[in-house]
Design a protein around this motif. Structure first.
Motif, short mmCIF file in Angstrom:
data_model
loop_
_atom_site.label_atom_id
_atom_site.label_comp_id
_atom_site.label_asym_id
_atom_site.label_seq_id
_atom_site.Cartn_x
_atom_site.Cartn_y
_atom_site.Cartn_z
N ASP A 230 -2.81 -1.41 -1.94
CA ASP A 230 -2.17 -0.61 -0.89
C ASP A 230 -0.87 -1.24 -0.40
OD1 ASP A 230 -3.04 -2.78 0.58
OD2 ASP A 230 -4.73 -1.72 1.48
N GLY A 231 -0.38 -2.26 -1.12
CA GLY A 231 0.92 -2.85 -0.78
C GLY A 231 0.85 -4.10 0.07
N LYS A 513 -0.10 3.25 3.04
CA LYS A 513 0.48 2.25 2.14
C LYS A 513 1.49 1.41 2.91
CE LYS A 513 2.86 1.83 -2.35
NZ LYS A 513 1.75 1.15 -3.07
N TYR A 514 1.45 0.12 2.69
CA TYR A 514 2.38 -0.78 3.38
C TYR A 514 3.74 -0.68 2.70
CZ TYR A 514 4.12 -5.07 5.58
OH TYR A 514 4.84 -5.99 6.31
N THR A 515 4.74 -0.24 3.46
CA THR A 515 6.08 -0.05 2.91
C THR A 515 7.16 -0.75 3.73
OG1 THR A 515 6.23 2.04 4.15
CG2 THR A 515 5.52 2.18 1.84
N SER A 524 5.53 0.47 9.60
CA SER A 524 5.54 -0.24 8.32
C SER A 524 4.60 0.38 7.29
CB SER A 524 5.16 -1.71 8.52
OG SER A 524 6.19 -2.41 9.18
N TYR A 525 3.93 1.46 7.66
CA TYR A 525 2.97 2.11 6.77
C TYR A 525 3.36 3.57 6.57
CZ TYR A 525 0.26 -2.01 8.10
OH TYR A 525 -0.15 -3.30 8.34
N THR A 526 3.14 4.05 5.36
CA THR A 526 3.43 5.45 5.03
C THR A 526 2.19 6.08 4.42
OG1 THR A 526 5.73 4.86 4.53
CG2 THR A 526 4.93 6.99 3.71
#
Length: 532
Positions: A230-231, A513-515, A524-526
């Motif tokens: 998940d990043g 997802k950590y972006t 910071s998540y999408t």
């Protein structure tokens, strides 16, 4: 206010001036117990009623005085403090009144909460009738006390209470304006059949037992296979759908090449026991609403409750032992008192569901709340908020996902989006709370279970949401919750309860997802599709 062992605030909410009404609704058949209820009527009333659901097998009076057990943010007012009239019930039976409650035999005493299942009126009250009867009483008492009936009525509950909430939307759609269900046990018959199947395997194969170090090894294997997908490596399996095949393969690769080594590798029998939990339970015939299977449990948070739920906390745990798993207790209670009516039935040697098809289907018609046609609830303007959590070991979150999919297939996606939301907190447990062990984290942020945390999880997961305000805004102001995500927070346990981390709870089937660059920040998540 006190703190629990995770450092989270447990608040004793302020209780306004009120009238407390306790009473009973008389039974209508011989041998049935009355339905106990409690109504809490604030002097300064907001003209709304909130019924609060029970838990487990019920069997005790839900006072409806305090905070809802729904991972509300610390400092959030309880319904009574918000000036709601609140209502609770025992659903028509008291465990303390069971003939087994005072048995000297611990194996009998362990099943005291199930014995009401042999009485049809008490069974039907537990299934659905008691909650509607309490609704009637609450509205009548409000009219006599306040001079008017509630202008809005809500049902909020988790677990068994979540099943009750969805039952109201399905069976009594004209009565409720809003329904909130956390981790609802709506496929009740399938779930308890899965408990029985797990218990049969466990009791017949004591060599499948997993010790605490075996469970920790399973947990680390799953985390290693799925966490980074998940990043971010943070002890949370956010891409919960994609994880399942990777975790299966990773566990299969841990088969001991020689002899068993505790906490290092698994025997084939242990892996078979894990698969019993992870794979669907199929009785060979349909249950209510055409449901054929109960799905297997998902991966995530294994160290939280695998022992208590699935394998027991000691080898060869049997019914009556305080080390027995919930699967053994619930499996025996289900087949003896709800299905067979035989208090001496041997679950391993004496129970085959095909021999009890008619009874199982009857129980399913009373207990299961899997009806996908919510059109009547939608047409009267009802709103439904759902949350489920994939580290749940009391029930499978996949079942809630399957139910939501069936509603979409029945009504169409656009119709469903107009009145239903389903959010997911990956790796959170049955109460949708934290599954990361925050006690004993080392200087590198690694838990005693072997999971690497991030700045966003080192103090536990973000789990807190004000669901009541969200429901009020949707029902009363027409402000719909986001179809993408809601914000969950981690808060300091003491006032002013500052937010220390936030994260999206994405709408099913997306995951966060950590972006970004700050693991504590919602931004910071999408929310993206599984596998992205």
């Amino acid at each position: 206010m006190v703190l629990n062992n995770a450092g989270t605030a447990i608040q004793t909410p302020a209780r306004p001036q009120r009238c407390e009404v306790k009473g009973e609704i008389a039974a209508v058949t011989a041998g049935a117990q009355p339905i106990a209820f409690q109504l809490n009527m604030p002097t300064d009333w907001n003209k709304k009623l909130m019924q609060l659901g029970g838990s487990g097998m019920n069997g005790s009076l839900q006072s409806a005085l305090g905070q809802i057990n729904l991972q509300m943010s610390p400092g959030t007012s309880a319904p009574l403090a918000r000036r709601y009239m609140t209502a609770g019930t025992d659903s028509g039976h008291l465990t303390s009144a069971s003939p087994l409650a005072s048995s000297p035999d611990p194996a009998r005493r362990a099943l005291a909460s199930f014995t009401f299942g042999v009485n049809d009126e008490m069974l039907r009250n537990f299934g659905f009738e008691s909650y509607r009867k309490v609704y009637d009483v609450a509205h009548l008492v409000a009219e006599r006390y306040y001079g008017t009936r509630p202008g809005r009525t809500y049902y909020f509950g988790g677990s068994e209470g979540g099943r009750e909430a969805l039952t109201m939307a399905q069976r009594f759609p004209q009565d409720y304006d809003g329904v909130f269900a956390r981790a609802p046990v709506i496929a009740w018959t399938g779930l308890f059949s899965a408990f029985a199947r797990t218990a049969q395997f466990q009791l017949a194969n004591p060599g499948a037992y997993l010790s605490a170090s075996d469970i920790a090894h399973m947990y680390r294997t799953v985390i290693d296979a799925c966490d980074a997908r998940d990043g971010i490596v943070d002890g949370v399996i956010s891409d919960y759908m994609a994880c399942q095949p990777y975790a299966d393969s990773a566990l299969d690769a841990k088969l001991c090449p020689g002899g068993y080594q505790e906490g290092i590798c698994f025997t084939q029998l242990q892996l078979d026991g894990i698969k019993v939990v992870r794979t669907p339970t199929d009785l060979g015939f349909n249950l209510a609403h055409g449901v054929r299977q109960y799905p297997g449990w998902m991966y995530g948070g294994e160290t939280t409750s695998w022992a208590s739920e699935k394998t027991g906390s000691a080898p060869n745990s049997v019914l009556g032992a305080n080390t027995a798993s919930r699967s053994v207790i619930f499996g025996y209670g289900f087949v003896r008192y709800f299905i067979s009516g035989d208090p001496n039935l041997d679950l391993v040697a004496g129970y085959n569901p095909t021999n009890h098809k008619d009874r199982i289907q009857y129980i399913s018609n009373v207990m299961d709340s899997m009806n996908p046609d919510l059109s009547a609830f939608r047409d009267r303007g009802g709103k439904l908020l759902l949350i489920d959590c994939t580290g749940d070991y009391a029930k499978s979150a996949q079942n809630t996902f399957n139910y939501y999919d069936s509603v979409v297939a029945t009504l169409g996606k656009a119709n469903v989006e107009s009145f239903v939301r389903l959010y997911v907190n990956p790796t959170a447990e049955h109460g949708c709370g934290n599954t990361i062990t925050i006690a004993g984290i080392d200087g590198s942020g690694v838990t005693i279970d072997g999971a690497q945390t991030s700045a966003g999880t080192v103090g536990g997961m973000a789990t807190n949401v004000d669901w009541v305000s969200m429901m009020e805004e949707w029902v009363e102001s027409g402000v719909a919750p986001s179809p993408v995500s809601v914000i969950a927070t981690r808060n300091e346990p003491l006032p002013p309860h500052n937010v220390t981390a936030s994260k999206p709870l994405c709408h099913y089937p997306a995951y966060p997802k950590y972006t970004g660059t700050d693991a504590t920040a919602f931004s910071s998540y999408t929310c993206v599709a599984s596998g992205s």
